[in-house]
Design an enzyme around this catalytic site. Sequence first.
Site, PDB file in Angstrom:
ATOM      1  CE1 TYR A 185      -4.224   1.714   0.948  1.00 43.17           C
ATOM      2  CE2 TYR A 185      -2.747   3.108   2.218  1.00 43.17           C
ATOM      3  CZ  TYR A 185      -3.992   2.872   1.653  1.00 43.17           C
ATOM      4  OH  TYR A 185      -4.990   3.817   1.805  1.00 43.17           O
ATOM      5  N   PRO A 195      -4.986  11.415   2.681  1.00 43.00           N
ATOM      6  CG  PRO A 195      -7.047  10.482   2.140  1.00 43.00           C
ATOM      7  CD  PRO A 195      -5.646  10.648   1.623  1.00 43.00           C
TER       8      PRO A 195
HETATM    9  N1  CAA Z   1       5.251  -0.761  14.625  1.00 46.56           N
HETATM   10  C1  CAA Z   1       6.045  -1.658  15.208  1.00 46.56           C
HETATM   11  N2  CAA Z   1       5.672  -2.912  15.475  1.00 46.56           N
HETATM   12  C2  CAA Z   1       4.458  -3.287  15.117  1.00 46.56           C
HETATM   13  C3  CAA Z   1       3.565  -2.414  14.486  1.00 46.56           C
HETATM   14  C4  CAA Z   1       3.996  -1.089  14.259  1.00 46.56           C
HETATM   15  N3  CAA Z   1       3.219  -0.194  13.678  1.00 46.56           N
HETATM   16  N4  CAA Z   1       2.419  -3.052  14.220  1.00 46.56           N
HETATM   17  C5  CAA Z   1       2.584  -4.309  14.684  1.00 46.56           C
HETATM   18  N5  CAA Z   1       3.800  -4.438  15.239  1.00 46.56           N
HETATM   19  C6  CAA Z   1       4.381  -5.611  15.880  1.00 46.56           C
HETATM   20  C7  CAA Z   1       3.469  -6.187  16.914  1.00 46.56           C
HETATM   21  O1  CAA Z   1       3.612  -5.498  18.124  1.00 46.56           O
HETATM   22  C8  CAA Z   1       3.959  -7.621  16.993  1.00 46.56           C
HETATM   23  O2  CAA Z   1       5.143  -7.649  17.735  1.00 46.56           O
HETATM   24  P1  CAA Z   1       5.602  -8.980  18.505  1.00 46.56           P
HETATM   25  O3  CAA Z   1       5.721 -10.051  17.489  1.00 46.56           O
HETATM   26  O4  CAA Z   1       6.885  -8.595  19.140  1.00 46.56           O
HETATM   27  O5  CAA Z   1       4.500  -9.231  19.504  1.00 46.56           O
HETATM   28  C9  CAA Z   1       4.301  -7.888  15.562  1.00 46.56           C
HETATM   29  O6  CAA Z   1       4.523  -6.632  14.926  1.00 46.56           O
HETATM   30  C10 CAA Z   1       3.151  -8.559  14.848  1.00 46.56           C
HETATM   31  O7  CAA Z   1       3.723  -9.231  13.841  1.00 46.56           O
HETATM   32  P2  CAA Z   1       2.936 -10.392  13.112  1.00 46.56           P
HETATM   33  O8  CAA Z   1       3.890 -11.015  12.172  1.00 46.56           O
HETATM   34  O9  CAA Z   1       2.215 -11.266  14.065  1.00 46.56           O
HETATM   35  O10 CAA Z   1       1.894  -9.522  12.279  1.00 46.56           O
HETATM   36  P3  CAA Z   1       0.388  -9.814  12.022  1.00 46.56           P
HETATM   37  O11 CAA Z   1       0.273 -10.922  11.067  1.00 46.56           O
HETATM   38  O12 CAA Z   1      -0.347  -9.861  13.284  1.00 46.56           O
HETATM   39  O13 CAA Z   1      -0.015  -8.482  11.214  1.00 46.56           O
HETATM   40  C11 CAA Z   1      -0.375  -6.163  10.857  1.00 46.56           C
HETATM   41  C12 CAA Z   1       0.318  -7.259  11.682  1.00 46.56           C
HETATM   42  C13 CAA Z   1      -1.249  -6.714   9.738  1.00 46.56           C
HETATM   43  C14 CAA Z   1       0.660  -5.306  10.233  1.00 46.56           C
HETATM   44  C15 CAA Z   1      -1.239  -5.421  11.862  1.00 46.56           C
HETATM   45  O14 CAA Z   1      -0.401  -4.935  12.870  1.00 46.56           O
HETATM   46  C16 CAA Z   1      -1.965  -4.255  11.255  1.00 46.56           C
HETATM   47  O15 CAA Z   1      -3.033  -4.394  10.680  1.00 46.56           O
HETATM   48  N6  CAA Z   1      -1.398  -3.061  11.405  1.00 46.56           N
HETATM   49  C17 CAA Z   1      -2.019  -1.837  10.925  1.00 46.56           C
HETATM   50  C18 CAA Z   1      -1.553  -1.510   9.570  1.00 46.56           C
HETATM   51  C19 CAA Z   1      -2.185  -0.201   9.190  1.00 46.56           C
HETATM   52  O16 CAA Z   1      -1.972   0.827   9.798  1.00 46.56           O
HETATM   53  N7  CAA Z   1      -3.004  -0.222   8.131  1.00 46.56           N
HETATM   54  C20 CAA Z   1      -3.686   0.970   7.731  1.00 46.56           C
HETATM   55  C21 CAA Z   1      -5.034   0.603   7.197  1.00 46.56           C
HETATM   56  S1  CAA Z   1      -6.012   2.035   6.925  1.00 46.56           S
HETATM   57  C22 CAA Z   1      -5.358   2.697   5.580  1.00 46.56           C
HETATM   58  O17 CAA Z   1      -4.517   2.167   4.913  1.00 46.56           O
HETATM   59  C23 CAA Z   1      -5.912   4.037   5.196  1.00 46.56           C
HETATM   60  C24 CAA Z   1      -4.865   5.047   5.093  1.00 46.56           C
HETATM   61  O18 CAA Z   1      -4.534   5.443   3.980  1.00 46.56           O
HETATM   62  C25 CAA Z   1      -4.272   5.623   6.314  1.00 46.56           C
END
Ligand code: CAA
Length: 247
Positions: free
Chosen positions: A154, A184
């Site tokens: 993305y 946004p």
């Molecule tokens: N920074 C640092 N670490 C992060 C993190 C971040 N932002 N997000 C997750 N982590 C860490 C977690 O704390 C976890 O750490 P541990 O393993 O030490 O516990 C680890 O990453 C999770 O890793 P996984 O491999 O288990 O990841 P997952 O399969 O659970 O998926 C993810 C994680 C899909 C990235 C989920 O965290 C997520 O959905 N994050 C949000 C992403 C986001 O902001 N998307 C925006 C959508 S809205 C949009 O896109 C509109 C726009 O234009 C703004």
Amino acid sequence: MTQRIAIVTGANGGLGESMCKALIQQDRKVVGTYIPGHEEAANSWQESMKQQGFDITMKAVDVADYSACKALLEEVENELGPVDILVNNAGITRDAPLKKMQPEQWQAVIQTNLNSMFNMCQPVFEAMCNRGWGRIVNISSLNGEKGQFGQANYSAAKAGIYGFSKAIAQEGARKGVTVNSVSPGYIDTPMVRQVPEKVLDMIVEGIPVGRLGQPEEIARAVAFLTDDNAGFITGTNMSVNGGQYMA
Ligand code: CAA
């Protein structure tokens, strides 16, 4: 003057609805697009807009498909007249950290969020230039500016929108066609609501304004950039993110 025709892709999505309303309030004739196969949802949304006083023509198109976009744009021109305003808003997420991201997740997001820009702009751009007037707004994202954990696909697509917009802004500049992007931040939409609650809480804590944005706050930027009097604003990006990233 005849009403200008505006196309908003992803019209019935989280941000699209507000954009359609804002453009109608600016006296535009609005054509919205939706994903093929989602007729029922599109029809009921269109009906509810109508009841609120917003008359929107709806057309199905897969923005990832060049031929389909070209055909749709020809259809709109034949049925309603030339397209003067194009808002490329349709977009998807397939979030995963890179170590887990599959090629399909990468391709889908690049295809829908970045290649769609070419697919929708290319068929109308020359005609806008020939008529000496056009407004294109490409919806990027905060995460194209700063990158985001879990969004390599993305972030790459949304960053690509800047280069694309600035290139064609130069091509349109002397022809009365402006091209800008709007980025946004985290806005209160179904897409953002999909983010795990714990992660979203953490994100909101990092927004200086202290809350999610509202779709109307993005629509305001789109209306501003597509205004008849916005002819000197081109090749720029407007970030609407509550101060979360100050470029
Ligand atoms: N920074 C640092 N670490 C992060 C993190 C971040 N932002 N997000 C997750 N982590 C860490 C977690 O704390 C976890 O750490 P541990 O393993 O030490 O516990 C680890 O990453 C999770 O890793 P996984 O491999 O288990 O990841 P997952 O399969 O659970 O998926 C993810 C994680 C899909 C990235 C989920 O965290 C997520 O959905 N994050 C949000 C992403 C986001 O902001 N998307 C925006 C959508 S809205 C949009 O896109 C509109 C726009 O234009 C703004």
